[in-house]
Structure formats: C-alpha cells, structure tokens
Design a protein around this motif. Structure first.
Motif, mmCIF file in Angstrom:
data_model
loop_
_atom_site.group_PDB
_atom_site.id
_atom_site.type_symbol
_atom_site.label_atom_id
_atom_site.label_comp_id
_atom_site.label_asym_id
_atom_site.label_seq_id
_atom_site.Cartn_x
_atom_site.Cartn_y
_atom_site.Cartn_z
ATOM 1 N N GLU A 1 30.131 59.922 26.610
ATOM 2 C CA GLU A 1 29.394 59.563 25.199
ATOM 3 C C GLU A 1 28.140 60.535 25.398
ATOM 4 O O GLU A 1 27.777 61.421 24.353
ATOM 5 C CB GLU A 1 29.086 58.321 24.949
ATOM 6 N N ASP A 2 27.312 60.623 26.248
ATOM 7 C CA ASP A 2 26.017 61.509 26.438
ATOM 8 C C ASP A 2 26.744 62.912 26.550
ATOM 9 O O ASP A 2 25.945 63.789 25.629
ATOM 10 C CB ASP A 2 25.283 61.099 27.705
ATOM 11 N N TYR A 3 27.605 63.204 27.263
ATOM 12 C CA TYR A 3 27.991 64.501 27.098
ATOM 13 C C TYR A 3 28.578 65.052 25.808
ATOM 14 O O TYR A 3 28.087 66.345 25.394
ATOM 15 C CB TYR A 3 29.116 64.847 28.057
ATOM 16 N N GLU A 4 29.127 64.173 25.131
ATOM 17 C CA GLU A 4 29.547 64.605 23.846
ATOM 18 C C GLU A 4 28.371 64.823 22.539
ATOM 19 O O GLU A 4 28.386 65.935 22.011
ATOM 20 C CB GLU A 4 30.549 63.540 23.222
ATOM 21 N N ARG A 5 27.413 63.764 22.951
ATOM 22 C CA ARG A 5 26.265 64.125 22.089
ATOM 23 C C ARG A 5 25.627 65.594 22.576
ATOM 24 O O ARG A 5 25.188 66.344 21.691
ATOM 25 C CB ARG A 5 25.210 62.852 22.415
ATOM 26 N N PHE A 6 25.514 65.691 23.846
ATOM 27 C CA PHE A 6 24.821 67.118 24.152
ATOM 28 C C PHE A 6 25.637 68.105 23.651
ATOM 29 O O PHE A 6 25.207 69.239 23.247
ATOM 30 C CB PHE A 6 24.818 67.172 25.881
ATOM 31 N N ALA A 7 27.056 68.134 23.667
ATOM 32 C CA ALA A 7 27.942 69.260 23.223
ATOM 33 C C ALA A 7 27.596 69.651 21.761
ATOM 34 O O ALA A 7 27.745 70.650 21.419
ATOM 35 C CB ALA A 7 29.324 69.132 23.774
ATOM 36 N N ARG A 8 27.640 68.392 21.167
ATOM 37 C CA ARG A 8 27.589 68.634 19.619
ATOM 38 C C ARG A 8 26.019 69.060 19.418
ATOM 39 O O ARG A 8 26.046 70.105 18.341
ATOM 40 C CB ARG A 8 27.574 67.239 19.135
ATOM 41 N N ARG A 9 25.128 68.680 20.048
ATOM 42 C CA ARG A 9 24.034 69.305 19.746
ATOM 43 C C ARG A 9 23.548 70.692 20.036
ATOM 44 O O ARG A 9 23.306 71.434 19.350
ATOM 45 C CB ARG A 9 22.596 68.340 20.537
ATOM 46 N N LEU A 10 24.363 71.278 21.288
ATOM 47 C CA LEU A 10 24.280 72.515 21.326
ATOM 48 C C LEU A 10 25.099 73.517 20.552
ATOM 49 O O LEU A 10 24.798 74.376 19.975
ATOM 50 C CB LEU A 10 25.047 72.813 22.909
ATOM 51 N N THR A 11 26.314 73.102 20.131
ATOM 52 C CA THR A 11 27.272 73.725 19.184
ATOM 53 C C THR A 11 26.901 73.672 17.799
ATOM 54 O O THR A 11 27.031 74.705 17.171
ATOM 55 C CB THR A 11 28.638 73.587 19.367
ATOM 56 N N ASP A 12 26.216 72.459 17.269
ATOM 57 C CA ASP A 12 26.017 72.235 15.776
ATOM 58 C C ASP A 12 24.948 73.305 15.648
ATOM 59 O O ASP A 12 24.719 73.499 14.473
ATOM 60 C CB ASP A 12 25.857 71.007 15.658
ATOM 61 N N GLU A 13 23.775 73.468 16.544
ATOM 62 C CA GLU A 13 22.632 73.894 16.208
ATOM 63 C C GLU A 13 22.816 75.614 16.684
ATOM 64 O O GLU A 13 21.779 76.329 16.329
ATOM 65 C CB GLU A 13 21.473 73.469 16.806
ATOM 66 N N SER A 14 23.897 76.130 16.941
ATOM 67 C CA SER A 14 24.220 77.385 17.521
ATOM 68 C C SER A 14 25.356 77.988 17.176
ATOM 69 O O SER A 14 26.532 77.816 17.467
ATOM 70 C CB SER A 14 24.004 77.206 19.212
#
Length: 176
Positions: A116-129
């Motif tokens: 779940e932490d990884y999903e939040r990380f990946a979303r933060r990375l891709t949503d803002e980039s």
C-alpha cells in the motif's frame, strides 16, 4: 587529487568498518593517529570520502518491501531529467537513484513498509510527473548482498610502490 598507497589503504579499511579509530587505522597503515586524522580530513574535504554512514537493515525498521523501479521518460530532455532528479532527491522512500542508458532512463532502489505504501509512492511519482511514460517495478524477494564497498584494486593499491602487480585484489584479500 593524487592518492598514494596509504590513502588507498585507509579508504579500503574505512569503507569496511568506519568505526575504526585513528589509532587503530594508524597501526594498520603505519601512521600516527594525528597523521591519519590529517589524511582523513583531506580526503573528506576533497570529496573522496563522501559520507560516513551506517548501513541499517530495512526490515529492522519496518521497511519490509524493497523494489527496483525502472522509469522511462516521454523524452529524456535535460530539463525533464533535471526536474525529475530534483523531485526524486526529496522522496524519502528512494535509497538510490541512477540516470542510466538502456531500456529505462532512471533506475530507483526504493524501500517501503508494504505494498500500500508502494502504491502511494508510485502514484505520487507518476501523478506529479507527466514526463514519465512508463514505470516498471521489480519487487526484491531476497537481499543477499548490500553495501557500498568499492574494490580497491592492486593497480591502485601498489601505485607508487615497487611491488609487482599480480592482478586485481583488494586489501582485504591481501590480509590487510
């Protein structure tokens, strides 16, 4: 900066155990404690020693998932890469990051508590980039070697000495 045989010996010893005191190091390289301290200060000020760290087990602090993340960009323009590098440097989940050649543009080593932490990380990375075209994740099943120890080869080891170069070996392999 030109490094001599003693510098290489100190670097090899320190990267294996940075808790050795100046007296212990001096005994192993044939210098006084103050001589060791002067050399270490010079090596640090010139950026040869980048940091003195302890390597902590991720699982010991609840970082149970380690992932290798491959990032492919829409276009690897300098401004795009620089913007993403700045963003990634601020992300605490990222242990190491590399701008690379090959199928991906950037490779990350990431630790998180759970998926779940990884999903939040990946979303933060891709949503803002919006420059990221593709994110490929490989979950580490078993970490069987970790560290930052660089091989100090016999070429560097013997630089400036009369010893015959017998091939690549580290100071540890030579019993030092």
């Amino acid at each position: 900066m030109q490094l001599d045989k003693i510098d290489f010996r100190l670097l090899d010893l320190l990267q294996r155990d940075n808790r050795l005191c100046s007296e212990q190091l001096g005994g192993k390289v044939g210098l006084s404690a103050s001589g060791v301290q002067r050399r270490l200060k010079r090596l640090r000020s010139r950026g040869i020693i980048e940091a003195d760290v302890s390597i902590i087990s991720p699982k010991a602090i609840g970082r149970n998932v380690t992932a290798v993340v491959l990032i492919s960009l829409e276009r690897a323009r300098a401004d795009t890469v620089d913007r993403l590098k700045r963003k990634i440097r601020k992300m605490p989940e990222v242990m190491s990051a590399f701008y690379v050649t090959g199928l991906a543009d950037i490779v990350l080593l990431v630790t998180v508590n759970d998926m779940e932490d990884y999903e939040r990380f990946a979303r933060r990375l891709t949503d803002e980039s919006s420059d990221i075209k593709r994110l490929e994740t490989m979950i580490v099943m078993d970490r069987f070697k970790a560290g930052f120890t660089l091989p100090i080869t016999s070429i560097a080891w013997c630089r400036g000495s009369d010893e015959e170069d017998t091939g690549c070996s580290t100071a540890a392999e030579r019993g030092l």
